[in-house]
Design a protein around this motif. Structure first.
Motif, PDB file in Angstrom:
ATOM      1  N   HIS A  41       0.874  -1.174   0.000  1.00  0.00           N
ATOM      2  CA  HIS A  41       0.000   0.000   0.000  1.00  0.00           C
ATOM      3  C   HIS A  41       0.912   1.225   0.000  1.00  0.00           C
ATOM      4  O   HIS A  41       1.365   1.701   1.043  1.00  0.00           O
ATOM      5  CB  HIS A  41      -0.912  -0.010   1.227  1.00  0.00           C
ATOM      6  CG  HIS A  41      -1.944   1.055   1.161  1.00  0.00           C
ATOM      7  ND1 HIS A  41      -1.845   2.222   1.874  1.00  0.00           N
ATOM      8  CD2 HIS A  41      -3.080   1.150   0.450  1.00  0.00           C
ATOM      9  CE1 HIS A  41      -2.877   2.991   1.617  1.00  0.00           C
ATOM     10  NE2 HIS A  41      -3.646   2.363   0.747  1.00  0.00           N
ATOM     11  N   ALA A  97      -6.783   0.670  -6.298  1.00  0.00           N
ATOM     12  CA  ALA A  97      -6.544  -0.214  -5.155  1.00  0.00           C
ATOM     13  C   ALA A  97      -5.872   0.566  -4.024  1.00  0.00           C
ATOM     14  O   ALA A  97      -6.231   0.411  -2.859  1.00  0.00           O
ATOM     15  CB  ALA A  97      -5.691  -1.410  -5.571  1.00  0.00           C
ATOM     16  N   TYR A  98      -4.927   1.419  -4.371  1.00  0.00           N
ATOM     17  CA  TYR A  98      -4.257   2.233  -3.358  1.00  0.00           C
ATOM     18  C   TYR A  98      -5.230   3.244  -2.736  1.00  0.00           C
ATOM     19  O   TYR A  98      -5.282   3.406  -1.518  1.00  0.00           O
ATOM     20  CB  TYR A  98      -3.047   2.955  -3.954  1.00  0.00           C
ATOM     21  CG  TYR A  98      -2.477   3.969  -2.994  1.00  0.00           C
ATOM     22  CD1 TYR A  98      -1.744   3.563  -1.890  1.00  0.00           C
ATOM     23  CD2 TYR A  98      -2.714   5.327  -3.163  1.00  0.00           C
ATOM     24  CE1 TYR A  98      -1.247   4.485  -0.976  1.00  0.00           C
ATOM     25  CE2 TYR A  98      -2.220   6.255  -2.261  1.00  0.00           C
ATOM     26  CZ  TYR A  98      -1.498   5.826  -1.169  1.00  0.00           C
ATOM     27  OH  TYR A  98      -1.019   6.739  -0.261  1.00  0.00           O
ATOM     28  N   THR A 132      -8.358   1.302  -0.638  1.00  0.00           N
ATOM     29  CA  THR A 132      -8.122   0.246   0.351  1.00  0.00           C
ATOM     30  C   THR A 132      -7.017   0.686   1.305  1.00  0.00           C
ATOM     31  O   THR A 132      -6.352   1.692   1.082  1.00  0.00           O
ATOM     32  CB  THR A 132      -7.696  -1.087  -0.313  1.00  0.00           C
ATOM     33  OG1 THR A 132      -6.388  -0.950  -0.857  1.00  0.00           O
ATOM     34  CG2 THR A 132      -8.674  -1.511  -1.383  1.00  0.00           C
ATOM     35  N   ALA A 169      -1.890  -4.836  -2.752  1.00  0.00           N
ATOM     36  CA  ALA A 169      -2.579  -5.302  -3.961  1.00  0.00           C
ATOM     37  C   ALA A 169      -1.672  -6.326  -4.631  1.00  0.00           C
ATOM     38  O   ALA A 169      -0.475  -6.396  -4.331  1.00  0.00           O
ATOM     39  CB  ALA A 169      -2.864  -4.141  -4.911  1.00  0.00           C
ATOM     40  N   ASP A 225      -7.329  -6.671  -4.623  1.00  0.00           N
ATOM     41  CA  ASP A 225      -7.143  -5.784  -3.474  1.00  0.00           C
ATOM     42  C   ASP A 225      -8.068  -6.229  -2.354  1.00  0.00           C
ATOM     43  O   ASP A 225      -8.852  -7.159  -2.516  1.00  0.00           O
ATOM     44  CB  ASP A 225      -7.315  -4.304  -3.846  1.00  0.00           C
ATOM     45  CG  ASP A 225      -8.740  -3.918  -4.199  1.00  0.00           C
ATOM     46  OD1 ASP A 225      -9.693  -4.349  -3.512  1.00  0.00           O
ATOM     47  OD2 ASP A 225      -8.905  -3.161  -5.174  1.00  0.00           O
ATOM     48  N   SER A 226      -7.975  -5.579  -1.210  1.00  0.00           N
ATOM     49  CA  SER A 226      -8.674  -6.039  -0.008  1.00  0.00           C
ATOM     50  C   SER A 226     -10.105  -5.548   0.151  1.00  0.00           C
ATOM     51  O   SER A 226     -10.787  -5.943   1.092  1.00  0.00           O
ATOM     52  CB  SER A 226      -7.864  -5.638   1.230  1.00  0.00           C
ATOM     53  OG  SER A 226      -7.723  -4.233   1.285  1.00  0.00           O
ATOM     54  N   GLY A 282     -11.534  -9.578  -0.121  1.00  0.00           N
ATOM     55  CA  GLY A 282     -11.305  -8.540  -1.115  1.00  0.00           C
ATOM     56  C   GLY A 282     -12.003  -8.848  -2.420  1.00  0.00           C
ATOM     57  O   GLY A 282     -13.087  -9.431  -2.448  1.00  0.00           O
TER      58      GLY A 282
END
Length: 146
Positions: free
Chosen positions: A18, A57-58, A61, A65, A83-84, A133
C-alpha cells in the motif's frame, strides 16, 4: 517430472505494498514483461488500464494489492488486480456489453474505470468474500468469440 507450457502462455505476479508509487511500479513491470515477450502492440492499453486499477486499489483500500499478467493463448493477455476491498465497481460488476455513461465534465474523478470500456476487449470482477477482497480483471488482444 517436467511440465511444459505452450510457448504462447506465461504468467507473472507481483505483490504491491500500500504505497502511492505502486501504480508506477505496476507500469514499469507491464513494460518490462510485455517488452520481453514482444507484445508492444498491446502495451499502451495494458499499461493505462493496469495503472488505473492499481491506483484505485491504493486509493480505496488500506492494504496491499497483487498484479498478475497472464498470456492465456490465442494472443490474449489477461491482467488481474486483487485488493482487499470486496466492492466490485462498474464496469466490472456489469457484463462487458453494457456500457456506462461518461462522468460529467465538471467532476474531477470518476472517469478512470471508463478506460476499461475503451481499451479492454473483455473484463470482469469477483468479490472474494467479506474478508477476501476482490479480483478485477481485463483482457486485450486475440480473437474473441461472437
Amino acid at each position: 517430472m517436467v511440465t511444459v507450457a505452450p510457448p504462447d502462455t506465461w504468467s507473472y505476479a507481483l505483490r504491491l505494498p500500500h504505497d502511492p508509487r505502486a501504480a508506477r511500479v505496476a507500469r514499469m513491470t507491464v513494460r518490462a514483461v510485455l517488452g520481453g515477450h514482444g507484445r508492444q502492440e498491446v502495451l499502451e492499453a495494458v499499461e493505462l488500464v493496469t495503472s488505473e486499477l492499481v491506483a484505485n486499489a491504493y486509493l480505496h483500500t488500506e492494504g496491499p494489492a497483487t498484479l498478475r499478467l497472464t498470456a492465456v493463448g490465442d494472443g490474449r493477455l489477461r491482467v488481474g488486480v486483487w485488493d482487499s476491498d470486496p466492492h466490485v465497481p462498474a464496469p466490472f460488476a456489469k457484463p462487458p456489453g453494457n456500457r456506462l455513461a461518461l462522468a460529467p465534465v465538471e467532476r474531477e474523478n470518476g472517469r478512470g474505470l471508463y478506460l476499461v470500456q475503451e481499451y479492454a476487449d473483455w473484463w470482469g470482477g469477483w468479490p472474494l468474500g467479506r474478508n477476501g477482497g476482490k479480483l478485477l480483471w481485463f483482457e486485450v488482444g486475440g480473437r474473441f468469440g461472437a
